[in-house]
Scaffold this motif. Structure first.
Motif, PDB file in Angstrom:
ATOM      1  N   LEU A 767      77.483  50.301 -27.835  1.00 20.50           N
ATOM      2  CA  LEU A 767      77.532  51.090 -26.612  1.00 20.50           C
ATOM      3  C   LEU A 767      76.766  52.393 -26.844  1.00 20.50           C
ATOM      4  N   ILE A 768      76.409  53.061 -25.768  1.00 20.01           N
ATOM      5  CA  ILE A 768      75.706  54.326 -25.905  1.00 20.01           C
ATOM      6  C   ILE A 768      76.657  55.378 -26.447  1.00 20.01           C
ATOM      7  N   LYS A 769      76.309  55.912 -27.613  1.00 22.18           N
ATOM      8  CA  LYS A 769      77.097  56.943 -28.278  1.00 22.18           C
ATOM      9  C   LYS A 769      76.149  57.927 -28.943  1.00 22.18           C
ATOM     10  N   PRO A 770      76.592  59.135 -29.192  1.00 24.28           N
ATOM     11  CA  PRO A 770      75.766  60.056 -29.983  1.00 24.28           C
ATOM     12  C   PRO A 770      75.506  59.469 -31.360  1.00 24.28           C
ATOM     13  N   TRP A 771      74.333  59.748 -31.871  1.00 29.33           N
ATOM     14  CA  TRP A 771      73.997  59.228 -33.197  1.00 29.33           C
ATOM     15  C   TRP A 771      74.985  59.691 -34.244  1.00 29.33           C
ATOM     16  N   GLU A 772      75.518  60.888 -34.063  1.00 26.65           N
ATOM     17  CA  GLU A 772      76.465  61.409 -35.047  1.00 26.65           C
ATOM     18  C   GLU A 772      77.690  60.516 -35.172  1.00 26.65           C
ATOM     19  N   GLU A 773      78.120  59.915 -34.043  1.00 28.67           N
ATOM     20  CA  GLU A 773      79.267  59.004 -34.086  1.00 28.67           C
ATOM     21  C   GLU A 773      78.913  57.670 -34.716  1.00 28.67           C
ATOM     22  N   LEU A 774      77.616  57.413 -34.822  1.00 25.75           N
ATOM     23  CA  LEU A 774      77.162  56.164 -35.437  1.00 25.75           C
ATOM     24  C   LEU A 774      76.764  56.382 -36.890  1.00 25.75           C
ATOM     25  N   GLY A 775      77.137  57.553 -37.424  1.00 25.72           N
ATOM     26  CA  GLY A 775      76.897  57.822 -38.835  1.00 25.72           C
ATOM     27  C   GLY A 775      75.509  58.331 -39.153  1.00 25.72           C
ATOM     28  N   ALA A 776      74.769  58.786 -38.141  1.00 20.35           N
ATOM     29  CA  ALA A 776      73.407  59.271 -38.372  1.00 20.35           C
ATOM     30  C   ALA A 776      73.329  60.753 -38.032  1.00 20.35           C
ATOM     31  N   LYS A 777      73.879  61.566 -38.909  1.00 22.29           N
ATOM     32  CA  LYS A 777      73.809  63.006 -38.711  1.00 22.29           C
ATOM     33  C   LYS A 777      72.468  63.541 -39.212  1.00 22.29           C
ATOM     34  N   SER A 778      71.980  64.586 -38.540  1.00 23.31           N
ATOM     35  CA  SER A 778      70.716  65.237 -38.910  1.00 23.31           C
ATOM     36  C   SER A 778      69.565  64.245 -38.940  1.00 23.31           C
ATOM     37  N   PHE A 779      69.593  63.271 -38.054  1.00 23.15           N
ATOM     38  CA  PHE A 779      68.526  62.281 -37.942  1.00 23.15           C
ATOM     39  C   PHE A 779      67.619  62.675 -36.783  1.00 23.15           C
ATOM     40  N   ALA A 780      66.323  62.793 -37.054  1.00 20.60           N
ATOM     41  CA  ALA A 780      65.376  63.248 -36.035  1.00 20.60           C
ATOM     42  C   ALA A 780      64.768  62.113 -35.239  1.00 20.60           C
ATOM     43  N   GLY A 781      64.915  60.886 -35.705  1.00 23.77           N
ATOM     44  CA  GLY A 781      64.322  59.767 -35.004  1.00 23.77           C
ATOM     45  C   GLY A 781      62.971  59.379 -35.599  1.00 23.77           C
ATOM     46  N   PRO A 782      62.259  58.465 -34.952  1.00 22.78           N
ATOM     47  CA  PRO A 782      62.653  57.884 -33.673  1.00 22.78           C
ATOM     48  C   PRO A 782      63.700  56.794 -33.813  1.00 22.78           C
ATOM     49  N   ALA A 783      64.494  56.671 -32.766  1.00 26.34           N
ATOM     50  CA  ALA A 783      65.407  55.542 -32.613  1.00 26.34           C
ATOM     51  C   ALA A 783      64.973  54.782 -31.372  1.00 26.34           C
ATOM     52  N   THR A 784      65.062  53.470 -31.425  1.00 29.90           N
ATOM     53  CA  THR A 784      64.586  52.653 -30.310  1.00 29.90           C
ATOM     54  C   THR A 784      65.739  51.869 -29.699  1.00 29.90           C
ATOM     55  N   TYR A 785      65.960  52.093 -28.404  1.00 30.60           N
ATOM     56  CA  TYR A 785      66.978  51.378 -27.634  1.00 30.60           C
ATOM     57  C   TYR A 785      66.287  50.256 -26.849  1.00 30.60           C
ATOM     58  N   ARG A 786      66.896  49.069 -26.868  1.00 29.00           N
ATOM     59  CA  ARG A 786      66.340  47.944 -26.115  1.00 29.00           C
ATOM     60  C   ARG A 786      67.454  47.281 -25.316  1.00 29.00           C
ATOM     61  N   LYS A 787      67.101  46.895 -24.103  1.00 31.08           N
ATOM     62  CA  LYS A 787      68.074  46.210 -23.261  1.00 31.08           C
ATOM     63  C   LYS A 787      67.330  45.284 -22.304  1.00 31.08           C
ATOM     64  N   GLN A 788      67.885  44.105 -22.129  1.00 30.57           N
ATOM     65  CA  GLN A 788      67.355  43.152 -21.147  1.00 30.57           C
ATOM     66  C   GLN A 788      68.330  43.086 -19.988  1.00 30.57           C
ATOM     67  N   PHE A 789      67.803  43.144 -18.764  1.00 38.29           N
ATOM     68  CA  PHE A 789      68.669  43.129 -17.589  1.00 38.29           C
ATOM     69  C   PHE A 789      67.977  42.373 -16.464  1.00 38.29           C
ATOM     70  N   THR A 790      68.763  41.996 -15.494  1.00 40.81           N
ATOM     71  CA  THR A 790      68.251  41.254 -14.337  1.00 40.81           C
ATOM     72  C   THR A 790      68.295  42.144 -13.115  1.00 40.81           C
ATOM     73  N   ALA A 791      67.195  42.139 -12.349  1.00 42.10           N
ATOM     74  CA  ALA A 791      67.101  42.975 -11.148  1.00 42.10           C
ATOM     75  C   ALA A 791      66.771  42.118  -9.944  1.00 42.10           C
ATOM     76  N   THR A 792      67.247  42.554  -8.804  1.00 35.53           N
ATOM     77  CA  THR A 792      66.889  41.910  -7.535  1.00 35.53           C
ATOM     78  C   THR A 792      65.627  42.563  -7.000  1.00 35.53           C
ATOM     79  N   ALA A 793      65.139  42.097  -5.901  1.00 33.75           N
ATOM     80  CA  ALA A 793      63.919  42.651  -5.311  1.00 33.75           C
ATOM     81  C   ALA A 793      64.182  44.075  -4.820  1.00 33.75           C
ATOM     82  N   THR A 794      63.183  44.915  -4.966  1.00 31.24           N
ATOM     83  CA  THR A 794      63.287  46.292  -4.487  1.00 31.24           C
ATOM     84  C   THR A 794      63.269  46.308  -2.968  1.00 31.24           C
ATOM     85  N   PRO A 795      64.231  46.970  -2.318  1.00 25.99           N
ATOM     86  CA  PRO A 795      64.223  47.050  -0.855  1.00 25.99           C
ATOM     87  C   PRO A 795      62.900  47.620  -0.346  1.00 25.99           C
ATOM     88  N   LYS A 796      62.422  47.065   0.737  1.00 23.33           N
ATOM     89  CA  LYS A 796      61.128  47.468   1.288  1.00 23.33           C
ATOM     90  C   LYS A 796      61.142  48.958   1.657  1.00 23.33           C
TER      91      LYS A 796
END
Length: 884
Positions: A767-796
């Motif tokens: 889940l989305i959490k601060p890096w500090e809660e994930l054990g990565a203190k003083s980490f400058a990155g980069p960190a890469t988030y990836r997610k696949q999702f399904t979208a409907t058509a954009t309203p006109k």
């Protein structure tokens, strides 16, 4: 100092008049003068402002014994700075390392010439620090070495002799003795005449302390890179000049400024913007040989008999009044003989004089060290402030009930600029990357400070021991965006003219009296400033010079030298009001101006002297006297019609307004940690536009509507610590797509839940959490988030936006392989309509954090008591929203 320069200084001193007239300057450059641009003209410069505006690299010096290495470092660093938008450098050429040529020597100036030439090649700009450290005025120690007779002097009562009843005291007196007195056990003070032969003989009728007051050569402490002992000790060994003697200031200018002019004067007003002065101040009661005569000429009485009273443990009304008279006199001399002399020199040489005093967050300290903030800045071209991490989020908006610290002190310098017709205002620490750094940028921009020194990762030129290095790692991506944000914000806040209609009087005449009245006046001023801002009343400080003479009375308002007109003056609790100010206030009220006294009203009129004050002022002309000491509904109702009004209260929304030739600029800043939505009604004609400081893009605000002939209604949706610039006026050509109303959107897809996260060398599903809660203190990155999702058509006819509640500190978004954009400032919102597809979508967000900008120690410089906890990464909700 070499022999030739020594002879030059001495010849200069014996030949110059008491004051210097360096002639008329050339026509001012655009950045040196007030301007009235059109919206189209401002838009043309917005994305890439002229290089005289914006972010400044602070206190850079390139040092080392190997000249080739030093020059190579300058070339490399200038390339890197200019490639990332940092075009202005505050150069500290007096900072030296072992083995370098002496300060201001020909070898030293050769390096200055090289630095200026390299800056000119890249169209960069330079400020020169006027010292080999600080405060300004000791010329790297050459004042002590060559012209000690022009050194700073002070009054002291540092000799005390205890004498018992009947004892005869015999002693030679120091040649600089001014007064002698005996303090008896019951507190009685008995003056003792100073004998002509300076041999004291005194028989005590009763046991007492005999005290001797004298004037001595005693400087405020200095820190000097040019010390003979090689240390950076801060002491009074290397004397400052006598700030109250214009000959001393002219000697300082000749040693320092004339040397720079001789070396690189052809670049003055072009590559070289001017000279930076740092914290001139008094740490003792000032003295100068001409002071008693000048005092008598101005005040009409001899101050010498009153001086001993200033050193007694218990002050009296007489001692406080005579001391205030003395402060009044020496502060006026300080204004002209030190600040004015340097401003005249700068003007004559087509550059600017930039200076800050120090300790501005405590007005009582300013009164002690510099007497009157606004007198000091009367002739200064670029007023500045001494912010050093005092304006981070936890240090402001934490009222402790005492109002001891004034966290609105940036308005001191911006008000001085507005009052005296100056376009630029400087800050020693304007902010930087990270949450605290960005907050400080916006906090100061909205308070009118527009020349901001930035501390950003990867862009810290200069160094010692031949290093001269920036960080060896690549420049973090949020660093150039922070620089460009500041460049654009600094430009917009420097052009046009300020438009606040309300002034808050700065009660220095009461503060000089000292005691409880001074403390009450100081705290009342601070409190009222906050309360006005919390009611969305923008204001400037209004000083005694402006009240009594500098501002002109025109059409029911006080018009300052920027052309800004104040329709209302609010007075804090105070004891003293000048007769000249009182008479001008009556005329102001008769013309329709609003005069409001809040708290304790003045009880004494100041004419020529504090010593003779007796008369009580008649304030019957006042629009309102509010005894509660607060900004009440009655006070708000008495103020002029506001140029900005919200549909609901929002105490943490601060704004400012500037006028252009055919448009109005509004800068809004949400100083809270919550997302807020309001409808604002703002004065102006034409189309409302969002000018995005982060991207340089301009978008018409489709949801804005005209509200009568003179106002426009605009929706405000501001995330935590978000700033927004809205311009009302003609639409420039070639701007971006219209911005929808972010008030009326609806959710399309909630992207909460688990994300695939590459965090350093770890692959997580989380889940989305601060890096500090994930054990990565003083980490400058980069960190890469990836997610696949399904979208409907954009309203006109609608647009879909990706929104992230918050990011610490930079996010780069890619959707279905299409680069959508990157941001390091709120709002973290991207139009993804063209990249979004019906069905399965692949979203990638690359995030960097700025670990070097984590919050400092709690309570530093402010009224807060708890530091913010460092958090990094994506924070809060991530969602797709659809807007019309």
């Amino acid at each position: 100092m070499n022999a030739a320069l020594k002879l030059s200084v001495l010849s200069f001193l014996f030949s110059m008049p008491v004051t210097m007239s360096l002639g008329q300057s050339e026509v001012q450059r655009p950045w040196q003068a007030l301007s009235d641009p059109t919206v189209v003209e401002a838009a043309a410069n917005f994305k890439n402002p002229p290089h005289e505006y914006g972010a400044i690299l602070p206190f850079a010096s390139w040092n080392g014994a190997d000249p080739a290495m030093v020059r190579a470092n300058i070339v490399r660093d200038f390339d890197r700075l200019s490639a990332n938008g940092m075009y202005i450098v505050n150069l500290s050429p007096g900072r030296r390392a072992p083995g370098e040529p002496a300060y201001l020597s020909p070898g030293h100036m050769d390096l200055v010439k090289f630095t200026v030439a390299e800056a000119a090649k890249r169209n960069m700009r330079l400020w020169f620090q006027d010292e080999s450290d600080y405060p300004s005025g000791f010329a790297g120690g050459y004042i002590r070495e060559q012209v000690p007779q022009l050194g700073m002097q002070a009054l002291l009562a540092d000799i005390t002799v205890r004498v018992i009843t009947g004892q005869i005291l015999r002693m030679p007196l120091p040649p600089d003795t001014l007064a002698i007195w005996a303090v008896q056990g019951n507190g009685t003070v008995v003056p003792i005449p100073v004998p002509a032969d300076m041999q004291l003989t005194y028989q005590a009728p009763i046991s007492c302390q005999v005290r001797i007051m004298r004037h001595v050569y005693l400087s405020s402490n200095t820190r000097n890179f040019n010390r003979a002992d090689g240390t950076r000790a801060k002491d009074s060994l290397y004397t400052l000049i006598d700030y109250l003697d214009p000959k001393a200031t002219d000697a300082f200018l000749h040693i320092t400024h004339d040397t720079y002019y001789g070396a690189v004067g052809d670049e003055f007003g072009k590559t070289v913007l001017g000279f930076f002065g740092d914290e001139p101040e008094y740490q003792n009661i000032p003295w100068s040989p001409s002071l008693p005569d000048q005092f008598k000429a101005q005040k009409g009485y001899d101050v010498m008999p009153y001086m001993p009273q200033w050193f007694n443990a218990e002050t009296t009304e007489q001692s406080r009044r005579s001391s205030a008279d003395y402060t009044d006199v020496w502060s006026g001399i300080f204004r002209s003989s030190f600040f004015g002399e340097q401003a005249d020199w700068a003007k004559a040489h087509n550059v600017e004089y930039l200076v800050h005093i120090g300790h501005e967050e405590t007005m009582l300290a300013v009164a002690h060290q510099a007497a009157d903030f606004f007198r000091g800045y009367r002739y200064v071209q670029v007023p500045g402030i001494d912010n050093l991490s005092k304006l981070v989020p936890y240090a402001v908006h934490q009222a402790d009930g005492s109002w001891t610290v004034n966290n609105n002190f940036p308005k001191l310098a911006s008000s001085a600029a507005h009052l005296f017709g100056r376009p630029q205002v400087w800050s020693e620490e304007g902010g930087g990357t990270g949450v605290d750094g960005k907050y400080q940028i916006n906090y100061q921009l909205v308070r009118g400070v527009n020349a901001l020194q930035l501390r950003v990762a990867g862009l810290r030129g200069g160094g010692g021991d031949g290093a001269g290095e920036l960080e060896s790692a690549a420049v973090p991506p949020d660093s150039p965006e922070t620089v460009w944000y500041t460049n654009r914000g600094g430009y917009l806040m420097a052009i046009g003219r300020p438009a606040a209609q309300v002034a808050l009087y700065h009660p220095v005449a009461t503060i000089w009296l000292g005691g409880d009245a001074a403390t009450e006046a100081d705290h009342s001023t601070t409190k009222l400033g906050w309360e006005l801002l919390e009611h969305q009343v923008d204001w400037d400080y209004f000083d005694e010079q402006s009240l009594s003479s500098v501002a002109s009375l025109e059409n029911g308002g006080f018009k300052n030298l920027s052309g800004q007109v104040y329709r209302a003056i609010v007075f804090p609790s105070m004891t003293v009001i000048t007769r000249s100010g009182l008479e001008r206030l009556r005329a102001f009220a008769q013309q329709g101006g609003t005069v409001i006294f809040v708290g304790k009203t003045p009880s004494l009129i100041l004419d020529k002297t504090y010593l003779d004050m007796k008369e009580k002022p008649d304030l019957s002309f006042a629009t309102l006297i509010e005894p509660s000491g607060d900004i009440t509904p009655a006070v708000i109702a008495a103020l002029p019609k506001p140029d900005m009004k919200l549909d609901a209260a929002f105490p943490r929304l601060t704004y400012t307004h500037r006028k252009w030739a055919d448009g109005d600029l509004y800068f809004f800043f949400n100083e809270s940690t919550a997302t807020e939505r309001r409808m604002a009604t703002i004065a102006g004609h034409g189309a409302a536009q969002d000018w995005d400081l982060a991207t340089g893009e301009i978008h018409a605000m489709s949801a804005a509507t005209a509200d009568g002939a003179d106002t426009v209604r605009v929706p405000l949706v501001l995330g935590p610590y978000e700033a927004k610039v809205i311009v009302v006026g003609p639409l420039p050509k070639g701007i971006g797509n219209s911005e929808p109303s972010f008030v009326a959107g609806g959710p399309v897809t909630d992207l909460s839940g688990e994300w695939k996260l590459s965090l350093g060398d770890r692959q997580l599903s989380t889940l989305i959490k601060p890096w500090e809660e994930l054990g990565a203190k003083s980490f400058a990155g980069p960190a890469t988030y990836r997610k696949q999702f399904t979208a409907t058509a954009t309203p006109k006819g609608k647009h879909v936006y990706l929104e992230i509640s918050d990011v610490h500190d930079y996010a780069h978004v890619t959707l279905n392989g299409t680069e959508v954009g990157a941001r390091s400032f709120q709002p973290y919102r991207w139009d993804v309509t063209s990249a979004l597809k019906r069905g399965v979508n692949d979203l990638t967000i690359e995030v960097y954090a700025n670990v070097s900008q984590a919050s400092a120690v709690a309570g530093t410089g402010g009224r807060g008591s708890a530091a913010t906890t460092a958090t990094s990464g994506l924070l809060g909700m991530v969602k797709l929203m659809v807007y019309p």
